[in-house]
Motif scaffolding. Sequence first.
Motif, PDB file in Angstrom:
ATOM      1  N   PRO A  91      22.273  38.043  63.153  1.00 31.13           N
ATOM      2  CA  PRO A  91      21.101  38.806  62.728  1.00 31.13           C
ATOM      3  C   PRO A  91      19.931  38.546  63.662  1.00 31.13           C
ATOM      4  CG  PRO A  91      21.520  36.979  61.225  1.00 31.13           C
ATOM      5  CD  PRO A  91      22.690  37.052  62.142  1.00 31.13           C
ATOM      6  N   VAL A  92      19.199  39.607  63.985  1.00 32.58           N
ATOM      7  CA  VAL A  92      18.118  39.454  64.953  1.00 32.58           C
ATOM      8  C   VAL A  92      16.759  39.818  64.356  1.00 32.58           C
ATOM      9  CG1 VAL A  92      18.511  41.754  65.946  1.00 32.58           C
ATOM     10  CG2 VAL A  92      17.412  39.988  67.310  1.00 32.58           C
ATOM     11  N   THR A  93      16.701  40.836  63.506  1.00 37.58           N
ATOM     12  CA  THR A  93      15.449  41.203  62.860  1.00 37.58           C
ATOM     13  C   THR A  93      15.767  41.911  61.555  1.00 37.58           C
ATOM     14  OG1 THR A  93      13.284  42.274  63.184  1.00 37.58           O
ATOM     15  CG2 THR A  93      15.223  43.457  64.000  1.00 37.58           C
ATOM     16  N   ALA A  94      14.762  41.990  60.688  1.00 39.61           N
ATOM     17  CA  ALA A  94      14.964  42.603  59.371  1.00 39.61           C
ATOM     18  C   ALA A  94      13.634  43.096  58.844  1.00 39.61           C
ATOM     19  CB  ALA A  94      15.579  41.604  58.390  1.00 39.61           C
ATOM     20  N   SER A  95      13.729  43.917  57.805  1.00 37.00           N
ATOM     21  CA  SER A  95      12.536  44.374  57.097  1.00 37.00           C
ATOM     22  C   SER A  95      12.821  44.311  55.607  1.00 37.00           C
ATOM     23  CB  SER A  95      12.181  45.804  57.517  1.00 37.00           C
ATOM     24  OG  SER A  95      10.916  46.178  57.009  1.00 37.00           O
ATOM     25  N   VAL A  96      11.830  43.842  54.854  1.00 37.17           N
ATOM     26  CA  VAL A  96      12.000  43.687  53.413  1.00 37.17           C
ATOM     27  C   VAL A  96      10.808  44.315  52.695  1.00 37.17           C
ATOM     28  CG1 VAL A  96      10.894  41.389  53.373  1.00 37.17           C
ATOM     29  CG2 VAL A  96      12.508  42.028  51.566  1.00 37.17           C
ATOM     30  N   SER A  97      11.099  44.964  51.576  1.00 37.66           N
ATOM     31  CA  SER A  97      10.052  45.603  50.777  1.00 37.66           C
ATOM     32  C   SER A  97      10.606  45.844  49.382  1.00 37.66           C
ATOM     33  CB  SER A  97       9.623  46.929  51.406  1.00 37.66           C
ATOM     34  OG  SER A  97      10.615  47.920  51.198  1.00 37.66           O
ATOM     35  N   LEU A 330      11.710  28.388  54.730  1.00 40.25           N
ATOM     36  CA  LEU A 330      11.370  29.402  53.739  1.00 40.25           C
ATOM     37  C   LEU A 330      12.620  29.871  52.997  1.00 40.25           C
ATOM     38  CD1 LEU A 330       9.012  31.107  52.676  1.00 40.25           C
ATOM     39  CD2 LEU A 330       9.530  32.788  54.455  1.00 40.25           C
ATOM     40  N   ARG A 331      12.501  29.998  51.686  1.00 46.93           N
ATOM     41  CA  ARG A 331      13.598  30.477  50.848  1.00 46.93           C
ATOM     42  C   ARG A 331      13.256  31.873  50.345  1.00 46.93           C
ATOM     43  NH1 ARG A 331      16.163  27.543  53.276  1.00 46.93           N
ATOM     44  NH2 ARG A 331      16.838  25.441  52.721  1.00 46.93           N
ATOM     45  N   TRP A 332      14.034  32.846  50.798  1.00 50.15           N
ATOM     46  CA  TRP A 332      13.834  34.236  50.409  1.00 50.15           C
ATOM     47  C   TRP A 332      14.693  34.586  49.204  1.00 50.15           C
ATOM     48  CZ3 TRP A 332      10.480  37.392  53.273  1.00 50.15           C
ATOM     49  CH2 TRP A 332      10.087  36.920  54.535  1.00 50.15           C
ATOM     50  N   ASP A 333      14.227  35.535  48.394  1.00 51.19           N
ATOM     51  CA  ASP A 333      15.069  36.046  47.309  1.00 51.19           C
ATOM     52  C   ASP A 333      16.401  36.553  47.851  1.00 51.19           C
ATOM     53  OD1 ASP A 333      13.562  35.513  45.066  1.00 51.19           O
ATOM     54  OD2 ASP A 333      12.486  37.430  45.129  1.00 51.19           O
ATOM     55  N   ASP A 334      16.339  37.261  48.963  1.00 52.12           N
ATOM     56  CA  ASP A 334      17.553  37.701  49.649  1.00 52.12           C
ATOM     57  C   ASP A 334      17.886  36.630  50.686  1.00 52.12           C
ATOM     58  OD1 ASP A 334      19.521  38.861  51.253  1.00 52.12           O
ATOM     59  OD2 ASP A 334      18.707  40.886  51.014  1.00 52.12           O
ATOM     60  N   ARG A 336      19.988  36.206  52.834  1.00 53.62           N
ATOM     61  CA  ARG A 336      20.395  36.600  54.186  1.00 53.62           C
ATOM     62  C   ARG A 336      19.228  36.500  55.164  1.00 53.62           C
ATOM     63  NH1 ARG A 336      22.394  42.526  53.555  1.00 53.62           N
ATOM     64  NH2 ARG A 336      20.528  42.546  52.237  1.00 53.62           N
ATOM     65  N   LEU A 337      18.004  36.646  54.664  1.00 54.44           N
ATOM     66  CA  LEU A 337      16.831  36.601  55.528  1.00 54.44           C
ATOM     67  C   LEU A 337      16.571  35.207  56.077  1.00 54.44           C
ATOM     68  CD1 LEU A 337      14.388  38.888  53.509  1.00 54.44           C
ATOM     69  CD2 LEU A 337      15.676  39.470  55.576  1.00 54.44           C
ATOM     70  N   GLU A 338      17.181  34.195  55.493  1.00 52.72           N
ATOM     71  CA  GLU A 338      16.966  32.826  55.965  1.00 52.72           C
ATOM     72  C   GLU A 338      17.598  32.563  57.320  1.00 52.72           C
ATOM     73  OE1 GLU A 338      18.280  30.527  52.608  1.00 52.72           O
ATOM     74  OE2 GLU A 338      16.818  31.540  51.301  1.00 52.72           O
ATOM     75  N   GLU A 339      18.421  33.484  57.800  1.00 53.59           N
ATOM     76  CA  GLU A 339      19.056  33.354  59.117  1.00 53.59           C
ATOM     77  C   GLU A 339      18.488  34.352  60.124  1.00 53.59           C
ATOM     78  OE1 GLU A 339      21.117  30.901  59.726  1.00 53.59           O
ATOM     79  OE2 GLU A 339      20.841  30.270  57.634  1.00 53.59           O
ATOM     80  N   VAL A 371       4.301  40.344  59.980  1.00 56.90           N
ATOM     81  CA  VAL A 371       5.360  39.909  60.882  1.00 56.90           C
ATOM     82  C   VAL A 371       5.598  38.430  60.622  1.00 56.90           C
ATOM     83  CG1 VAL A 371       6.171  39.860  63.266  1.00 56.90           C
ATOM     84  CG2 VAL A 371       4.429  41.531  62.574  1.00 56.90           C
ATOM     85  N   VAL A 372       6.790  38.089  60.158  1.00 55.53           N
ATOM     86  CA  VAL A 372       7.113  36.713  59.794  1.00 55.53           C
ATOM     87  C   VAL A 372       8.110  36.168  60.811  1.00 55.53           C
ATOM     88  CG1 VAL A 372       7.952  35.178  57.988  1.00 55.53           C
ATOM     89  CG2 VAL A 372       6.785  37.311  57.368  1.00 55.53           C
ATOM     90  N   GLY A 373       7.615  35.291  61.678  1.00 54.68           N
ATOM     91  CA  GLY A 373       8.483  34.668  62.672  1.00 54.68           C
ATOM     92  C   GLY A 373       9.023  33.344  62.168  1.00 54.68           C
ATOM     93  N   GLN A 374      10.339  33.220  62.153  1.00 55.12           N
ATOM     94  CA  GLN A 374      11.004  31.986  61.716  1.00 55.12           C
ATOM     95  C   GLN A 374      11.671  31.337  62.940  1.00 55.12           C
ATOM     96  OE1 GLN A 374      12.310  32.625  57.204  1.00 55.12           O
ATOM     97  NE2 GLN A 374      13.404  34.079  58.515  1.00 55.12           N
TER      98      GLN A 374
END
Length: 530
Positions: A91-97, A330-334, A336-339, A371-374
Motif C-alpha cells: 500500500p502506498v496511499t489512501a483516502s478515508v472519509s 496511530l490506530r485507525w478504525d480501518d 489497513r491504514l496502519e500500513e 494529509v497524514v504522513g506516517q
Amino acid sequence: MRDTYDVVVIGSGVNGLVAAAELAGAGRRVALVEERDRLGGFIASDELTEPGFVHDTFSSWHPLFQAGGAYADLGADLHRLGLTYRNADGPVTASVSERGTVIAHRDPDRTAAGFAHDADRASYITMLGDLGRWAPHVFGTLGSELRTRDLARLGLGAVRGLGRDGLTELARVATQSGRGLTRERFVGTEVDQLWSPWLLHAGLAPDQATGGLMLPVMAFTMHEIGLPIVEGGAANFVAAFAALLEERGVDVLLATPAKAIAVRSGRAVGVETGAGHLRASAVLASTSTARLYDGLLPPAAVGDPGRRAVARHRPGRAAAQVHLALDAPLRWDDSRLEEVPLVHVSNGSDSTAIACAQAEAGLLPAEPTVVVGQQCVLDPTRAPDGRATLWIQLQELPWRPVGDAAGELDTTEGWTPALADAYADRVIARIERFAPGLAGSVIARHVIDPTGLASANANAVNGDPYGGAAELDQSLLWRPGTGTGHRTGVPNVFHIGAFTHPGPGLGGGSGHLVAQQLISRQGRGRRRRS
C-alpha cells in the motif's frame, strides 16, 4: 575562498543544489549563496517535539526527484555519499472519509480490485495505459525549456507518436479538471476520493484546469515509483548533497544573503553578498519572482517581461504543518491504514473543493483535507521503539484569515500562536473521527502556521510553499507570467525554482534544465576553440 566564479547560484533549495552540483561536476567553478544558516530550503528534518522523534519539518516525499533528470545524473553519487531511501512495496496511499476507505497499492490491478464497479476497474487500467502512452510527451514537456524550437520538436513528436486524434485527446484531458475527469470516466467515487486530494500537492484544486491530466500523472507516478522517503530524515538528503558539493569543489556560503545582482553594460557580472562581491559569468537565482525583478536586479536592467512577471504572479493558497510525537503508532478504525505511508482525510472532490473555496474566500476551512504522513511505517528509525511520529500537512488555508467557516475560531488578529493551536485541535479531531484515541496518544506537538512557513523560507510568499498559483494561466509558457522561460531578459541571469517552469515539487527540474543548458553552451564553446 575565491571571489571569481563561472556561476553563482542564489538559494539552496533542491533546484539550487541540483544546479550547483551538476555545473561543478562539469568543471564549472561554482559558489552557492544561501541566506539561512543551513542548506536545503524546504528540505529539513529536526527533533521538533521530543528528543528521539525525527520529523521532516516541511517536505518529505521524493517520487518526483527519483523520476527526474537530476536524480538520473546525481543519484549514484548521492547514494555513495550516504543517501538511502525507504519506499513502499505494498500500500502506498489512501483516502478515508464518511464514504469509507480507498487504498492504492503499488500494483495497479490490486488497487482496481478494490473498486465496487467492474467498469471502473477496467477504466482505471485504461486511464493508466493512456498516461503511459502520453508519458513521453507529458514528461517531455515538463522537462523542456518550451522555447519555440522546443515546442516545435515536442509538437512534431506528439503528432508522430499519438496521431492527430491521440494528440487532440491529450490536449482535451489537459484542460479538464480532476473532478471532470473522474465524473467522465468512472461510475463510483473511489478514484475521485483516492486521487483528487493529491491535486493539492501540485497546487491545484479539484475543479481547476489541468487537474484532468495531473490526476493520472499522480496515480501513474505512485504506481511506478512509490512514495520514497529519506532514511533517518530529510536532513540526510541535504547532507548527501553537501558532501557532493564539497567533493566537487563548490564554495558554499551560508548565512550570506544575496543583496544585488551586479549588471554592467546590460549583462550580469556578479553578485553583491553579505560577504562581499562575487564576480561571475552567470547567475542562477532560485528566488521568488518579485525578489528577483524588484529586489536583486537593478531597476534599469529589468525589461517589460520581468515587470509583467511580477504583475501577473499570484500566490497560491497558504499551507501549514503539524508535527506530533505519539506514544504508539496511530490506530485507525480501518486497520489497513496502519500500513499506509500517506493517508488523506477527504471524500475526494466534494470536501476538498469546498475547503479550497473556503480558503480562497479567506475562511478557515471547517473540514480541511488533512494529509497524514506516517513515515514510521517506512522508517522506524524516526521514533523510539514502540512510538511514532505523525506528519500532518494542510494545503487549504488563507494567508490572512477573515473568518472561520465553522463559526468557532476568532480570526480578528490573523495567524497567532493561539489560532494556530486551536486550528490544530480541529485537525486532530478530524483525524480522530477515523482514528479514535489520537488526541490521548500525543506526547508533544509542533505547529508551523503560514506565517511560520514564510519566516522559514522567503520563497514562501504569503505562506504558499508552491511558488505561486499553479492554474493553467500560471503554468508552462506562462510561469512566471512571461514567455522568457528561465531567461530573464538580462543576459547571464537565469531564474530557477518553484516560481518557474516546471513548477513546484522536489524534482529539481528547473535547476537541472538550466544547468544542462549552460553545460551544453560550454561544450560548444570548447569545440569551437579546439
